[in-house]
Design a protein around this motif. Sequence first.
Motif, PDB file in Angstrom:
ATOM      1  N   CYS A  10       0.873  -1.247   0.145  1.00 58.26           N
ATOM      2  CA  CYS A  10      -0.024  -0.018   0.135  1.00 58.26           C
ATOM      3  C   CYS A  10       0.947   1.271  -0.108  1.00 58.26           C
ATOM      4  O   CYS A  10       0.526   2.301  -0.529  1.00 58.26           O
ATOM      5  N   LEU A  11       1.864   1.326   0.680  1.00 59.29           N
ATOM      6  CA  LEU A  11       2.925   2.261   0.954  1.00 59.29           C
ATOM      7  C   LEU A  11       3.605   2.699  -0.607  1.00 59.29           C
ATOM      8  O   LEU A  11       3.640   3.755  -0.793  1.00 59.29           O
ATOM      9  N   VAL A  12       3.857   1.585  -1.202  1.00 57.08           N
ATOM     10  CA  VAL A  12       4.494   1.671  -2.380  1.00 57.08           C
ATOM     11  C   VAL A  12       3.511   2.499  -3.459  1.00 57.08           C
ATOM     12  O   VAL A  12       3.995   3.569  -4.358  1.00 57.08           O
ATOM     13  N   ILE A  13       2.248   1.966  -3.559  1.00 59.82           N
ATOM     14  CA  ILE A  13       1.197   2.548  -4.363  1.00 59.82           C
ATOM     15  C   ILE A  13       1.017   3.800  -3.984  1.00 59.82           C
ATOM     16  O   ILE A  13       0.886   4.778  -4.733  1.00 59.82           O
ATOM     17  N   CYS A  14       1.087   4.133  -2.654  1.00 61.72           N
ATOM     18  CA  CYS A  14       0.682   5.727  -2.219  1.00 61.72           C
ATOM     19  C   CYS A  14       1.948   6.480  -2.705  1.00 61.72           C
ATOM     20  O   CYS A  14       1.540   7.901  -2.893  1.00 61.72           O
TER      21      CYS A  14
END
Length: 445
Positions: free
Chosen positions: A175-179
Motif C-alpha cells: 500500500c505504501l509503494v502505491i501511495c
Amino acid sequence: MGKPATDPNAVPAVRPAAGRSGSLGLAAWCLYDWANSAFPTVITTFIFAAYFTQAVAATPVEGTILWSRALTVAGLIIAAGSPLLGAVADCWGPRKPWLLVFSGLSISLTGLLWFVKPESDFVMLALIVYTTATVTYHFAIVFYDAMLPTITPPDALGRISGWGWAIGYAGGLVCLVICLWIVKDNGVAAFGLDAAQAEPVRATAIFVAAWFIVFSLPLFVFTPDRPATGLSLAEASRQGLRQLPRTLQLVRGNPAILRFLLAHMAYTDGLVTLFAFGGIFAAAEFGMKPEDILVFGIILNVAAGAGAAAFAWIDDAIGSRRTIMLALAGLIVSGCGLVLTRDEWGFWALAVLLGIFVGPAQAAGRSMMARLSPPGIETEMFGLYALAGKATAFAGPFCLGVTVQLTGSQRAGLASVVVFLAIGLLLMVTVKEPDRAETASSRKT
C-alpha cells in the motif's frame, strides 16, 4: 455448553465458542492484517504524519509536538477502553459486529483526512479525526486478535499469528509503494490532482480507506464467529462492568498471565521507541537523508515481515514463550551492536538483523496471549493485552529523551531502549506457558 454466570460474585462461565475455522476462514482472518496495516504504515508513520508536520502545522516543530500529543491522547483512551469493551463483548458473544463497527469508524475517519488542506486552519480537524481514527483502529484490533484462539487449533496458533503479522507487514508496504506513486507526479498526471493543494498526498487517505474496506471484507464473510449468548447488549454491558474487576483479580492470582503482561509492557515500550526514533538515530549518527530513512524504514519492515513468517513454525515447535525470549535476545544483541558500530554498512546489517527479530516478538506475543487466555473471556484478555501495550508507552521515549539530554549522545539514548528489552526478557524467563494438552483441553466445548 456453559451459560453465562448470573451471580455477580461468580467466576465467568465458559461461553459458546466459535467453531475451528477451515483454511479459507483462516486465510480471510490473516488478510485482515493485510488490510489494516495500511493505516499505521501510510497514515501514522510515513506519509500523512510527515504531511501534517511539514504542510499543515504552523511549523514542523509545532507539528511534531501536536502529533505526539495526539498519539498520547489516543493511547490513553485505548488503554482505558479496551478492557471494558472486551468484557462487554465476551458477555454478549460474537466479536465480528464489534469488529465491523470499529473498523467502519476507522475507515470512515481515515477517508475524512482528505479534507485536511495544507493550511494551519485545518490543524484541529486533522488532530481530532486522526486521534479518533487511531482509537477506533486499535479497538478493532482487540476484537480481531481475540478471534485467534477460538478459530485456530492450539498447535497452529504460532503459525497463524506469525503469518498474519507477516502478511500485515507485506500489505502495509505494498500500500505504501502505491501511495508513494500517487504522491509523486503520477498522481497529478493520472488523476488530475492539484499538487498546490497537496491533493496527491491527501488522496492517499482515501486510498488507505478503500484498501482497508476491500481486504477486510473476506473476514466478515468466511471467518466463523462465536454465537450470541442470548443477552441483550444492555445486560451484557451490565455483566461486563461487573465481570471486569473479577477478571483483574483472576489476572492478579495467575502469575503466568500477570508476568507476561508486565513483560509485554516492558518490551513493547522498547519496540515502540525503536520504530519511533530509529530514523532519527540514523539521520543523526550516519547523516542519512529523508529518502534514505524511507528506504531504511521499508527494509526494516520487510525484515520484520520475513522474521514473523519464518518464526511462525518455530513458535509452534518450541512454544510462544521461548520464541519471544529468542526474539528479545536477538533484539538485545543487535541493539547493542547498533549502539557500538561506527560503520554505515555495519549499521545496515545490524538494522536488518534487528528487523528480523521484531516480527516474531510481536507475533509470538499475540499467540502467547491466546494460549494464556481462559476460554470465554478472550476478548477481555486481549483488552488487557492492549492496555499493557499502551499504559506505559510514554516510558521508552521519555527515558530516551532524558538520556540524550543528560549525555548529549544518541547512542546512549538507544542504549536506554535495550534496557526495556532486557527487562522484558528477564520477566519472560519467569513466565510458565501452558502445555499443548492443557490448552487443547480448555478449548473443547
